[in-house]
Scaffold this motif. Structure first.
Motif, PDB file in Angstrom:
ATOM      1  N   ILE A 149       6.016   7.009  -1.198  1.00  0.00           N
ATOM      2  CA  ILE A 149       5.016   6.411  -2.076  1.00  0.00           C
ATOM      3  C   ILE A 149       5.684   5.817  -3.311  1.00  0.00           C
ATOM      4  CG2 ILE A 149       3.115   6.946  -3.655  1.00  0.00           C
ATOM      5  CD1 ILE A 149       1.980   8.807  -1.617  1.00  0.00           C
ATOM      6  N   PHE A 180      -5.607   8.516   2.624  1.00  0.00           N
ATOM      7  CA  PHE A 180      -4.465   8.895   3.454  1.00  0.00           C
ATOM      8  C   PHE A 180      -4.913   9.485   4.795  1.00  0.00           C
ATOM      9  CE2 PHE A 180      -5.439  13.056   1.821  1.00  0.00           C
ATOM     10  CZ  PHE A 180      -4.931  13.954   2.734  1.00  0.00           C
ATOM     11  N   TYR A 219      -4.647   4.623  -1.413  1.00  0.00           N
ATOM     12  CA  TYR A 219      -4.123   5.900  -1.906  1.00  0.00           C
ATOM     13  C   TYR A 219      -5.120   7.031  -1.667  1.00  0.00           C
ATOM     14  CZ  TYR A 219      -1.549   9.089  -4.957  1.00  0.00           C
ATOM     15  OH  TYR A 219      -0.834  10.156  -5.440  1.00  0.00           O
ATOM     16  N   TRP A 235      -4.318  -0.890  -3.485  1.00  0.00           N
ATOM     17  CA  TRP A 235      -3.548   0.340  -3.677  1.00  0.00           C
ATOM     18  C   TRP A 235      -4.455   1.556  -3.873  1.00  0.00           C
ATOM     19  CZ3 TRP A 235       1.611   1.625  -3.406  1.00  0.00           C
ATOM     20  CH2 TRP A 235       1.932   2.920  -3.855  1.00  0.00           C
ATOM     21  N   ASN A 236      -5.403   1.470  -4.793  1.00  0.00           N
ATOM     22  CA  ASN A 236      -6.252   2.627  -5.078  1.00  0.00           C
ATOM     23  C   ASN A 236      -7.067   3.037  -3.861  1.00  0.00           C
ATOM     24  OD1 ASN A 236      -5.319   2.820  -7.679  1.00  0.00           O
ATOM     25  ND2 ASN A 236      -7.034   1.722  -8.593  1.00  0.00           N
ATOM     26  N   HIS A 287       2.089   7.424   3.018  1.00  0.00           N
ATOM     27  CA  HIS A 287       1.849   8.866   2.880  1.00  0.00           C
ATOM     28  C   HIS A 287       2.657   9.631   3.930  1.00  0.00           C
ATOM     29  CE1 HIS A 287      -1.922   7.236   1.002  1.00  0.00           C
ATOM     30  NE2 HIS A 287      -1.638   8.187   0.140  1.00  0.00           N
ATOM     31  N   GLN A 327       0.851  -1.187   0.000  1.00  0.00           N
ATOM     32  CA  GLN A 327       0.000   0.000   0.000  1.00  0.00           C
ATOM     33  C   GLN A 327       0.889   1.240   0.000  1.00  0.00           C
ATOM     34  OE1 GLN A 327      -3.002  -2.429   2.958  1.00  0.00           O
ATOM     35  NE2 GLN A 327      -2.649  -0.279   3.407  1.00  0.00           N
ATOM     36  N   PRO A 328       0.362   2.400  -0.381  1.00  0.00           N
ATOM     37  CA  PRO A 328       1.177   3.620  -0.378  1.00  0.00           C
ATOM     38  C   PRO A 328       1.515   4.074   1.034  1.00  0.00           C
ATOM     39  CG  PRO A 328      -1.098   4.114  -0.920  1.00  0.00           C
ATOM     40  CD  PRO A 328      -0.992   2.624  -0.890  1.00  0.00           C
ATOM     41  N   HIS A 372       5.243  -2.518  -5.342  1.00  0.00           N
ATOM     42  CA  HIS A 372       3.896  -2.966  -5.712  1.00  0.00           C
ATOM     43  C   HIS A 372       3.896  -3.525  -7.126  1.00  0.00           C
ATOM     44  CE1 HIS A 372      -0.005  -2.262  -7.685  1.00  0.00           C
ATOM     45  NE2 HIS A 372      -0.581  -2.447  -6.510  1.00  0.00           N
ATOM     46  N   ARG A 408       5.317   2.084  -4.565  1.00  0.00           N
ATOM     47  CA  ARG A 408       4.717   1.795  -5.869  1.00  0.00           C
ATOM     48  C   ARG A 408       5.635   0.909  -6.705  1.00  0.00           C
ATOM     49  NH1 ARG A 408      -0.467   2.058  -8.190  1.00  0.00           N
ATOM     50  NH2 ARG A 408      -0.012   0.758  -9.990  1.00  0.00           N
TER      51      ARG A 408
END
Length: 285
Positions: free
Chosen positions: A217, A249, A246, A242-243, A195, A192-193, A224, A221
């Protein structure tokens, strides 16, 4: 409404890996944002379910349904622990009857020591769950993951910018688990991102800074995408939030660029339970 733009890194600093920033006072994060007020709210891109679950009603192309398994083992780092409802190393907030999560292996799933340490932890914590797979009437899945320690870990040998050693370890681990537990379905949760915008400078003391010096990030990524390609090659189904992460946050744990609140993880994992009777979303405050 207002529009806030966060600047995190510039000049490729976010993609640096150990030991490039070891002697820096911090990780080069910019701690800068700009706000514009009184904007007309723009059209927001509609949220789409991860490709492995797709539409919540007809599940077109769905490949991962936790509710179809008698046991789902979560065996990875603290991010996966939280995804499965376990926080602070002890308390399980979710009550999915088929979900099992115990000791996390984030700090020891490292390419120079994993073969020595990880199998012992798995056998000690999940032997009974794994044995269930030998019953022909039962289905057992095991979720694996890795990213936070590959990026943030400051112990052990350093890696190159392509995480070559970690990528080799992921492949070897999948091959090991398949040979050791051929009746268990392996699943891989993608990163996952991270932040950095949720981590204020004043909060991050020296110990904290040592932990997040390489957090970004862009590096998350990169891992990922590389893990996704590897799992596709190895024919391992992935969990790809992920989306959703993202766009969330603001649901990180306080002053924590890596972990999410339990209600956000409840949303993440509920997407993988197709049977409405088995969903147990944790209410938001």
């Amino acid at each position: 409404g207002s529009f806030v733009l966060y600047y995190e890194y510039t000049c490729g600093i976010g993609r640096l890996t150990r030991p490039a920033k070891d002697d820096w006072n911090d990780g080069g994060y910019m701690y800068t944002n700009y706000t514009t007020l009184n904007l007309t709210t723009p059209e927001i891109q509609p949220f789409e379910y991860p490709p492995e679950v797709q539409d919540s009603e007809n599940r077109v192309g769905a490949t991962v349904d936790f509710s179809s398994y008698d046991r789902v083992i979560c065996f990875g780092d603290s991010v996966l622990d939280n995804f499965c409802g376990r926080y602070y190393g002890r308390k399980n907030f979710f009550e999915y009857p088929n979900l099992k999560v115990d000791e996390n292996i984030g700090s020891i799933f490292r390419y120079d020591i994993w073969r020595e340490k990880v199998p012992e932890v798995l056998n000690r914590t999940h032997a009974e769950d794994l044995e269930l797979a030998n019953d022909p009437t039962k289905k057992v899945a095991m979720i694996l993951n890795s990213a936070a320690w590959d990026i943030n870990g400051y112990e052990g040998p350093a890696q190159d910018t392509n995480f070559t050693a970690s990528m080799r370890m992921f492949r070897e681990a999948i091959e090991f688990y398949r040979e050791a537990y051929p009746k268990v379905t392996l699943l891989w949760k993608l990163p996952q991102p991270f932040h950095m915008s949720v981590l204020p400078r004043a909060h991050c003391k020296p110990d904290c800074m040592a932990r997040v010096k390489y957090t970004s990030i862009s590096t998350a990524r990169f891992l990922h995408d590389e893990q996704n390609r590897l799992m596709e090659e190895l024919n391992v189904p992935v969990l790809n939030v992920w989306n959703a992460a993202y766009l969330s946050f603001h649901w990180h744990m306080p002053n924590d660029a890596t972990h999410w609140h339990k209600w956000q993880n409840g949303f993440f994992i509920d997407m993988y339970y197709f049977d409405p009777a088995k969903k147990q979303t944790v209410p938001r405050p």
